[in-house]
Design a protein around this motif. Structure first.
Motif, PDB file in Angstrom:
ATOM      1  N   MET A 144       2.361 -13.004  -4.146  1.00  0.00           N
ATOM      2  CA  MET A 144       1.444 -12.155  -3.395  1.00  0.00           C
ATOM      3  C   MET A 144       1.261 -12.656  -1.971  1.00  0.00           C
ATOM      4  O   MET A 144       1.151 -11.866  -1.025  1.00  0.00           O
ATOM      5  N   GLY A 145       1.217 -13.990  -1.791  1.00  0.00           N
ATOM      6  CA  GLY A 145       1.127 -14.547  -0.445  1.00  0.00           C
ATOM      7  C   GLY A 145       2.340 -14.198   0.392  1.00  0.00           C
ATOM      8  O   GLY A 145       2.231 -13.843   1.567  1.00  0.00           O
ATOM      9  N   ALA A 146       3.519 -14.280  -0.231  1.00  0.00           N
ATOM     10  CA  ALA A 146       4.746 -13.912   0.479  1.00  0.00           C
ATOM     11  C   ALA A 146       4.760 -12.422   0.798  1.00  0.00           C
ATOM     12  O   ALA A 146       5.218 -12.004   1.871  1.00  0.00           O
ATOM     13  N   TYR A 147       4.236 -11.611  -0.116  1.00  0.00           N
ATOM     14  CA  TYR A 147       4.246 -10.156   0.081  1.00  0.00           C
ATOM     15  C   TYR A 147       3.365  -9.752   1.254  1.00  0.00           C
ATOM     16  O   TYR A 147       3.758  -8.913   2.080  1.00  0.00           O
ATOM     17  N   ILE A 148       2.178 -10.327   1.349  1.00  0.00           N
ATOM     18  CA  ILE A 148       1.272  -9.956   2.435  1.00  0.00           C
ATOM     19  C   ILE A 148       1.845 -10.381   3.786  1.00  0.00           C
ATOM     20  O   ILE A 148       1.589  -9.761   4.811  1.00  0.00           O
ATOM     21  N   LEU A 149       2.656 -11.434   3.781  1.00  0.00           N
ATOM     22  CA  LEU A 149       3.286 -11.889   5.017  1.00  0.00           C
ATOM     23  C   LEU A 149       4.455 -10.998   5.409  1.00  0.00           C
ATOM     24  O   LEU A 149       4.626 -10.659   6.583  1.00  0.00           O
ATOM     25  N   ARG A 150       5.247 -10.586   4.429  1.00  0.00           N
ATOM     26  CA  ARG A 150       6.459  -9.806   4.718  1.00  0.00           C
ATOM     27  C   ARG A 150       6.193  -8.311   4.815  1.00  0.00           C
ATOM     28  O   ARG A 150       6.846  -7.605   5.589  1.00  0.00           O
ATOM     29  N   PHE A 151       5.229  -7.811   4.045  1.00  0.00           N
ATOM     30  CA  PHE A 151       4.968  -6.364   4.020  1.00  0.00           C
ATOM     31  C   PHE A 151       3.482  -6.062   4.239  1.00  0.00           C
ATOM     32  O   PHE A 151       2.833  -5.443   3.395  1.00  0.00           O
ATOM     33  N   PRO A 152       2.914  -6.488   5.350  1.00  0.00           N
ATOM     34  CA  PRO A 152       1.468  -6.291   5.551  1.00  0.00           C
ATOM     35  C   PRO A 152       1.055  -4.834   5.643  1.00  0.00           C
ATOM     36  O   PRO A 152      -0.092  -4.492   5.356  1.00  0.00           O
ATOM     37  N   THR A 168      -7.149   7.510  -7.557  1.00  0.00           N
ATOM     38  CA  THR A 168      -6.315   6.529  -6.871  1.00  0.00           C
ATOM     39  C   THR A 168      -6.603   6.542  -5.381  1.00  0.00           C
ATOM     40  O   THR A 168      -6.950   7.579  -4.812  1.00  0.00           O
ATOM     41  N   VAL A 169      -6.468   5.383  -4.779  1.00  0.00           N
ATOM     42  CA  VAL A 169      -6.581   5.254  -3.326  1.00  0.00           C
ATOM     43  C   VAL A 169      -5.411   4.412  -2.837  1.00  0.00           C
ATOM     44  O   VAL A 169      -4.896   3.564  -3.562  1.00  0.00           O
ATOM     45  N   ARG A 170      -4.993   4.662  -1.603  1.00  0.00           N
ATOM     46  CA  ARG A 170      -3.913   3.891  -0.988  1.00  0.00           C
ATOM     47  C   ARG A 170      -4.526   2.831  -0.086  1.00  0.00           C
ATOM     48  O   ARG A 170      -5.189   3.152   0.897  1.00  0.00           O
ATOM     49  N   ILE A 171      -4.301   1.569  -0.447  1.00  0.00           N
ATOM     50  CA  ILE A 171      -4.886   0.453   0.294  1.00  0.00           C
ATOM     51  C   ILE A 171      -3.765  -0.367   0.917  1.00  0.00           C
ATOM     52  O   ILE A 171      -2.841  -0.778   0.218  1.00  0.00           O
ATOM     53  N   PRO A 172      -3.814  -0.618   2.237  1.00  0.00           N
ATOM     54  CA  PRO A 172      -2.796  -1.476   2.856  1.00  0.00           C
ATOM     55  C   PRO A 172      -2.754  -2.842   2.184  1.00  0.00           C
ATOM     56  O   PRO A 172      -3.800  -3.395   1.820  1.00  0.00           O
ATOM     57  N   ALA A 173      -1.557  -3.379   2.024  1.00  0.00           N
ATOM     58  CA  ALA A 173      -1.393  -4.663   1.327  1.00  0.00           C
ATOM     59  C   ALA A 173      -2.198  -5.775   1.985  1.00  0.00           C
ATOM     60  O   ALA A 173      -2.737  -6.644   1.301  1.00  0.00           O
ATOM     61  N   ILE A 174      -2.308  -5.733   3.321  1.00  0.00           N
ATOM     62  CA  ILE A 174      -3.000  -6.811   4.019  1.00  0.00           C
ATOM     63  C   ILE A 174      -4.470  -6.848   3.628  1.00  0.00           C
ATOM     64  O   ILE A 174      -5.103  -7.909   3.592  1.00  0.00           O
ATOM     65  N   PHE A 175      -5.057  -5.680   3.302  1.00  0.00           N
ATOM     66  CA  PHE A 175      -6.446  -5.634   2.867  1.00  0.00           C
ATOM     67  C   PHE A 175      -6.573  -5.905   1.366  1.00  0.00           C
ATOM     68  O   PHE A 175      -7.456  -6.647   0.932  1.00  0.00           O
ATOM     69  N   PHE A 176      -5.689  -5.302   0.585  1.00  0.00           N
ATOM     70  CA  PHE A 176      -5.735  -5.479  -0.866  1.00  0.00           C
ATOM     71  C   PHE A 176      -5.549  -6.949  -1.234  1.00  0.00           C
ATOM     72  O   PHE A 176      -6.359  -7.539  -1.955  1.00  0.00           O
ATOM     73  N   LEU A 177      -4.480  -7.561  -0.735  1.00  0.00           N
ATOM     74  CA  LEU A 177      -4.184  -8.951  -1.076  1.00  0.00           C
ATOM     75  C   LEU A 177      -5.068  -9.919  -0.307  1.00  0.00           C
ATOM     76  O   LEU A 177      -5.392 -11.002  -0.799  1.00  0.00           O
ATOM     77  N   GLY A 223      13.661 -18.106   3.958  1.00  0.00           N
ATOM     78  CA  GLY A 223      14.318 -16.960   4.598  1.00  0.00           C
ATOM     79  C   GLY A 223      13.666 -15.624   4.332  1.00  0.00           C
ATOM     80  O   GLY A 223      14.313 -14.586   4.484  1.00  0.00           O
ATOM     81  N   LEU A 224      12.405 -15.618   3.964  1.00  0.00           N
ATOM     82  CA  LEU A 224      11.710 -14.376   3.639  1.00  0.00           C
ATOM     83  C   LEU A 224      11.705 -13.380   4.795  1.00  0.00           C
ATOM     84  O   LEU A 224      11.828 -12.171   4.577  1.00  0.00           O
ATOM     85  N   MET A 225      11.570 -13.868   6.010  1.00  0.00           N
ATOM     86  CA  MET A 225      11.399 -12.970   7.156  1.00  0.00           C
ATOM     87  C   MET A 225      12.730 -12.435   7.686  1.00  0.00           C
ATOM     88  O   MET A 225      12.743 -11.562   8.552  1.00  0.00           O
ATOM     89  N   ARG A 226      13.842 -12.957   7.157  1.00  0.00           N
ATOM     90  CA  ARG A 226      15.147 -12.440   7.576  1.00  0.00           C
ATOM     91  C   ARG A 226      15.544 -11.264   6.699  1.00  0.00           C
ATOM     92  O   ARG A 226      15.323 -11.280   5.490  1.00  0.00           O
ATOM     93  N   SER A 227      16.132 -10.238   7.286  1.00  0.00           N
ATOM     94  CA  SER A 227      16.605  -9.083   6.527  1.00  0.00           C
ATOM     95  C   SER A 227      17.932  -9.431   5.884  1.00  0.00           C
ATOM     96  O   SER A 227      18.843  -9.953   6.543  1.00  0.00           O
ATOM     97  N   ARG A 228      18.061  -9.141   4.592  1.00  0.00           N
ATOM     98  CA  ARG A 228      19.302  -9.397   3.909  1.00  0.00           C
ATOM     99  C   ARG A 228      20.287  -8.270   4.213  1.00  0.00           C
ATOM    100  O   ARG A 228      19.924  -7.111   4.327  1.00  0.00           O
ATOM    101  N   PRO A 229      21.570  -8.600   4.357  1.00  0.00           N
ATOM    102  CA  PRO A 229      22.568  -7.564   4.612  1.00  0.00           C
ATOM    103  C   PRO A 229      22.554  -6.502   3.514  1.00  0.00           C
ATOM    104  O   PRO A 229      22.594  -6.826   2.326  1.00  0.00           O
ATOM    105  N   GLY A 230      22.437  -5.247   3.924  1.00  0.00           N
ATOM    106  CA  GLY A 230      22.457  -4.156   2.962  1.00  0.00           C
ATOM    107  C   GLY A 230      21.140  -3.893   2.298  1.00  0.00           C
ATOM    108  O   GLY A 230      21.030  -3.038   1.422  1.00  0.00           O
ATOM    109  N   SER A 231      20.063  -4.639   2.679  1.00  0.00           N
ATOM    110  CA  SER A 231      18.774  -4.414   2.059  1.00  0.00           C
ATOM    111  C   SER A 231      18.209  -3.061   2.451  1.00  0.00           C
ATOM    112  O   SER A 231      18.423  -2.594   3.569  1.00  0.00           O
TER     113      SER A 231
END
Length: 234
Positions: A144-152, A168-177, A223-231
């Motif tokens: 979850m810590g990695a997710y909030i950093l990579r997909f805020p 249901t409600v849509r909550i931004p990950a940065i607020f939810f996590l 390497g979380l912040m790097r985009s993987r080829p073909g991702s």
């Protein structure tokens, strides 16, 4: 509250995430078949017991190396249906995107590393506790810590009960996590004034907070912040 992610598709099959979910379920099913005495012995052997880890550092145990194994093995033990179900739901929601960015091998290293460091965090704040520390919560907190950093800006579709129906409600990950982490941190601080640092209801809040922080640290290092080829991109 049940989070359901609605974006960030993955480009690889998250085999490690699925494997971890399957292994946790298999171990839990095995636990269900044990007697009370057998389960106590199983936890004593494979759960992280802080005072036993402390004794291993002091050379009081004959096989201190085995206590280090519990930093990993304890991640696959759970105390009940809601415990294992809640943990695996969060792993399913957030794990596949992190595995997609890190790759299978790095994600496994990341997951187990966060879980082990989370267990050590719990031990630091209560090294004399005899209460077994179990569950995948610390490792999943790292995810979850990695997710909030990579997909805020990702949105979490959250199921909320309203008396007799759900919405249901849509909550931004940065607020939810972010809210989740602040909650765990506050409970961790509050637990310092209690008899046991496991806090109310036997929850290892320090492990949760520690896992989240180490997820923020280890993710970029792997390497979380790097985009993987073909991702897949949003």
């Amino acid at each position: 509250m049940v989070p359901l992610r609605d974006d960030n598709p993955v480009s690889i099959t998250p085999v490690v995430t699925y494997g971890l979910i399957g292994l946790n379920i298999a171990v839990f099913v095995f636990q269900l078949g044990l007697s009370r005495e057998g389960l106590d012995g199983f936890f004593d052997a494979w759960a992280l017991v802080p005072n036993q880890l402390t004794d291993s550092f002091q050379g009081a145990l004959q096989a201190p190396a085995s206590e280090w194994i519990t930093l990993v093995s304890s991640q696959f033990l759970h105390g009940g249906f809601f415990h294992v179900g809640g943990n695996l739901l969060y792993l399913w929601v957030f794990g596949n995107n992190i595995e997609d960015r890190l790759g299978h091998v790095k994600f496994l290293i990341f997951y187990l590393g966060c879980g082990a460091l989370a267990g050590l965090t719990q031990w630091v704040f209560d090294p004399s506790s005899t209460v077994p520390t179990i569950g995948a919560s610390g490792a999943i907190a790292g995810v979850m810590g990695a997710y909030i950093l990579r997909f805020p800006r990702a949105h979490i579709v959250t199921l909320i009960p309203l008396i007799i129906f759900f919405t249901t409600v849509r909550i931004p990950a940065i607020f939810f996590l972010g809210f989740w982490f602040v909650q765990q941190a506050l409970f961790s601080i509050a637990s310092l004034s209690t008899e046991t640092n496991l806090g109310a209801g036997g929850v290892a809040y320090w492990a949760h907070s520690g896992g989240f922080v180490f997820g923020l640290i280890l993710g970029p290092l792997l390497g979380l912040m790097r985009s993987r080829p073909g991702s897949a991109r949003r």
